[in-house]
Design a protein around this motif. Sequence first.
Motif, PDB file in Angstrom:
ATOM      1  N   ASP A 138      -9.460  12.161  -7.300  1.00 30.84           N
ATOM      2  CA  ASP A 138      -9.992  11.264  -6.722  1.00 30.84           C
ATOM      3  C   ASP A 138     -11.290  10.630  -7.322  1.00 30.84           C
ATOM      4  OD1 ASP A 138     -10.393  12.744  -4.758  1.00 30.84           O
ATOM      5  OD2 ASP A 138     -12.516  12.454  -4.683  1.00 30.84           O
TER       6      ASP A 138
ATOM      7  N   GLU B  89       1.644   8.471  -6.701  1.00 34.18           N
ATOM      8  CA  GLU B  89       2.334  10.242  -6.671  1.00 34.18           C
ATOM      9  C   GLU B  89       3.033   9.988  -7.624  1.00 34.18           C
ATOM     10  OE1 GLU B  89       2.238  11.107  -2.215  1.00 34.18           O
ATOM     11  OE2 GLU B  89       4.205  10.682  -3.028  1.00 34.18           O
TER      12      GLU B  89
ATOM     13  N   LEU C 231       1.394   4.322  -2.959  1.00 34.81           N
ATOM     14  CA  LEU C 231       1.354   5.371  -2.776  1.00 34.81           C
ATOM     15  C   LEU C 231       2.228   6.575  -3.761  1.00 34.81           C
ATOM     16  CD1 LEU C 231      -0.184   7.208   0.263  1.00 34.81           C
ATOM     17  CD2 LEU C 231       1.588   8.379  -0.662  1.00 34.81           C
TER      18      LEU C 231
ATOM     19  N   TYR D 156      -5.268   5.483  -4.861  1.00 33.11           N
ATOM     20  CA  TYR D 156      -6.399   6.027  -4.372  1.00 33.11           C
ATOM     21  C   TYR D 156      -6.231   7.179  -3.026  1.00 33.11           C
ATOM     22  CZ  TYR D 156     -11.194   7.603  -2.466  1.00 33.11           C
ATOM     23  OH  TYR D 156     -12.041   8.563  -2.244  1.00 33.11           O
ATOM     24  N   GLN D 157      -5.611   7.088  -1.986  1.00 37.42           N
ATOM     25  CA  GLN D 157      -5.098   7.267  -0.822  1.00 37.42           C
ATOM     26  C   GLN D 157      -4.293   9.193  -2.129  1.00 37.42           C
ATOM     27  OE1 GLN D 157      -3.429   4.851   1.582  1.00 37.42           O
ATOM     28  NE2 GLN D 157      -2.900   7.461   2.754  1.00 37.42           N
TER      29      GLN D 157
ATOM     30  N   ASP E 195     -11.882  -3.243   2.984  1.00 42.11           N
ATOM     31  CA  ASP E 195     -11.972  -1.667   2.485  1.00 42.11           C
ATOM     32  C   ASP E 195     -12.005  -1.346   1.591  1.00 42.11           C
ATOM     33  OD1 ASP E 195      -9.467  -2.846   2.256  1.00 42.11           O
ATOM     34  OD2 ASP E 195      -7.901  -1.022   3.674  1.00 42.11           O
TER      35      ASP E 195
ATOM     36  N   LEU F  69      -6.463  11.089  -4.474  1.00 42.44           N
ATOM     37  CA  LEU F  69      -7.601  11.937  -2.753  1.00 42.44           C
ATOM     38  C   LEU F  69      -6.766  13.589  -2.815  1.00 42.44           C
ATOM     39  CD1 LEU F  69      -9.791  11.471  -1.847  1.00 42.44           C
ATOM     40  CD2 LEU F  69      -8.664  10.578  -0.043  1.00 42.44           C
ATOM     41  N   ALA F  70      -5.431  12.623  -2.084  1.00 44.96           N
ATOM     42  CA  ALA F  70      -3.846  13.732  -2.254  1.00 44.96           C
ATOM     43  C   ALA F  70      -3.721  14.449  -2.888  1.00 44.96           C
ATOM     44  CB  ALA F  70      -2.969  13.510  -1.705  1.00 44.96           C
TER      45      ALA F  70
ATOM     46  N   MET G 167      -5.737   0.991  -3.134  1.00 47.52           N
ATOM     47  CA  MET G 167      -6.002   1.821  -1.676  1.00 47.52           C
ATOM     48  C   MET G 167      -4.998   2.720  -2.111  1.00 47.52           C
ATOM     49  SD  MET G 167      -8.866   1.231   0.117  1.00 47.52           S
ATOM     50  CE  MET G 167      -8.770   1.945   1.734  1.00 47.52           C
ATOM     51  N   GLY G 168      -3.710   1.635  -1.718  1.00 53.29           N
ATOM     52  CA  GLY G 168      -2.285   3.364  -2.007  1.00 53.29           C
ATOM     53  C   GLY G 168      -3.024   4.744  -3.457  1.00 53.29           C
TER      54      GLY G 168
ATOM     55  N   ARG H 253       0.526  -1.175  -0.253  1.00 57.32           N
ATOM     56  CA  ARG H 253       0.067   0.016   0.195  1.00 57.32           C
ATOM     57  C   ARG H 253       0.654   0.685   0.367  1.00 57.32           C
ATOM     58  NH1 ARG H 253      -4.933   0.837   3.271  1.00 57.32           N
ATOM     59  NH2 ARG H 253      -5.504   3.588   3.443  1.00 57.32           N
TER      60      ARG H 253
END
Lengths: 354, 214
Positions: free
Chosen positions: A274, A241, A237, A265-266, A287, A269-270, A262-263, A233
């Motif tokens: 998203d 990025e 992320l 999506y994070q 999750d 989102l940042a 999940m990573g 995860r």
Amino acid sequence: MTRTSVTSSFVAWLCDPRAAVFTACRSMLPALRISALRGMLSLPLLLLGLFLAGCGGGSSDRPAGPPRVAVIISTLNNPWFVVLGDAAKEHATRLGYDAVVFDSQNDPATEAAHFDNVIASRFAAVLFNPTDADGSIANVRRAKQAGIPVFCMDREINATDAAVSQILSDNYSGAVAVGQYFIKRVGESGTYAELLGLVGDNNTWNRSKGFHSVVDRYPDLKMVAQQSADFDRAKALEVMEAILQANPNIDAVFCGNDAMAMGAYQALLAAGKDSQVKVFGFDGADDVVKLIAEGRIAATAMQFPKLMARTAAEMADRYLNGDHDLPQKIPVAVELVHQGNADQFGDYGRRDAD
Amino acid sequence: MWGRRRWITGTTVAAGTMVLLYFLPLFHVVPLEQARQRAAVAVYDPVEFVDWFWTEQLIPGAAEAIDAAELVATVQQDRQLARETHGRRVGLGGAYYFFVAGSGRIVSVDRYSVGLALCDDQQQIQVLLETGPIFGNAVRDGTGLLDVNDFANSQDFNALSAEINRRIEQQVLPDLRTGAAIGVTVRFVGCAEILDEGTDLSPLRIVPFLVEMP
């Protein structure tokens, strides 16, 4: 020797000191043959082992108490495999066995050491999640020769005469279903990225190939980045990025597992992207299923780890009770989870299942 | 003296031969099942296998398919009964398959499928024949003629699906796409994969491997 293998050796010693010492001595013997110097260093350890064996004072008979079942899992560093291992242990215990979980840490050598312990400690059966489709065959054969039946879970070995049964998740077909849904949601043109799992893992490529068997049929759908994030995860992320910096206008990302989804999506989102970039995962982690129900992640593929673990434990029980007429392979269908059916899934399976 | 020399020479030659045979054995003993598997892996070619399967098993096996009109009627009355009576499951999981044959009148044509009405008085689409691209395992798993246990690993089994689908796209679907027009009658044999009963049963979505048009 890794911390886990030391721990598992200690556990095996507690279960059956003489057997564990036998394993330790056996692993030292090649060293004795290869090098006299090594042999000299090993000799005191060998003597210590023999001393401990004497102190153990156990009989050569099967240890008292319920028969023991080993649950050997490729890695416990991923929540999905923790669920698989815990479920296998729970069902074996429910069936009256004393179950011990071993973590192979994605390392074939650690896995081989676990099998040494399991054979020497005379476990009744092994519920096994292999680290390597080819490399794990020898371990299964050794257990078979020692009279210990092995039942593979989720991942297969490339042999049909070693394990008693293999309860397998069809990753390729699951990824085909994700690919078809991907086309439905993203369309036949656009740009996307792919986050791969561990590049040495069979399932990484089964999923990637299944997905590409669909999306590559649409020439206007372009993959602009394909990078490994090791099923992790935090790494996903970081990778996402970096991908977004180079490709800010992508339409979607396909991730080889849900931890990476999940990573990713994070990261989206940042970056405030998203709602622009559709995320597709694989596994059916709780999750992610919740985020699919909320419309924040597009889809995943449910792999049913609890069903596979329960089936493996039940088949081991049947075998140990004399039923040797068991199928070699039992495929477990992987099901697509999307917003339209997400309410039917949860807790790593279907809500309406037993 | 001579006897001793001869004995030493003989022993040296025997030892040398044994060392040579140890490193370069004349034969290896392997378990029969292992040898069979190695042979299977060495000769497995999905294209060649599908060639044989198509002519020897799939086309002759078409006689075993359930009548499409009967299946559609049963599905409309009782989905569970249709699943239990005519459906086929592979392993564990929710997905199941139907192996169907029938004929119908084309009532719709779109980019990826042709819609058929199975009865003369019917105007609604009861069956969709897919016209490609074909994905999934409908034909491999739907007929019941192939068993995963006969293959060394799932990658070989998946390669089989890809090859069957490729063959259908190249040999069966071009004629269907070319001849598809409203009112034309089509006879078909194929398989339907039911992943979601809410969407896949009505209309029944069929991957055809045999299509005949007048």
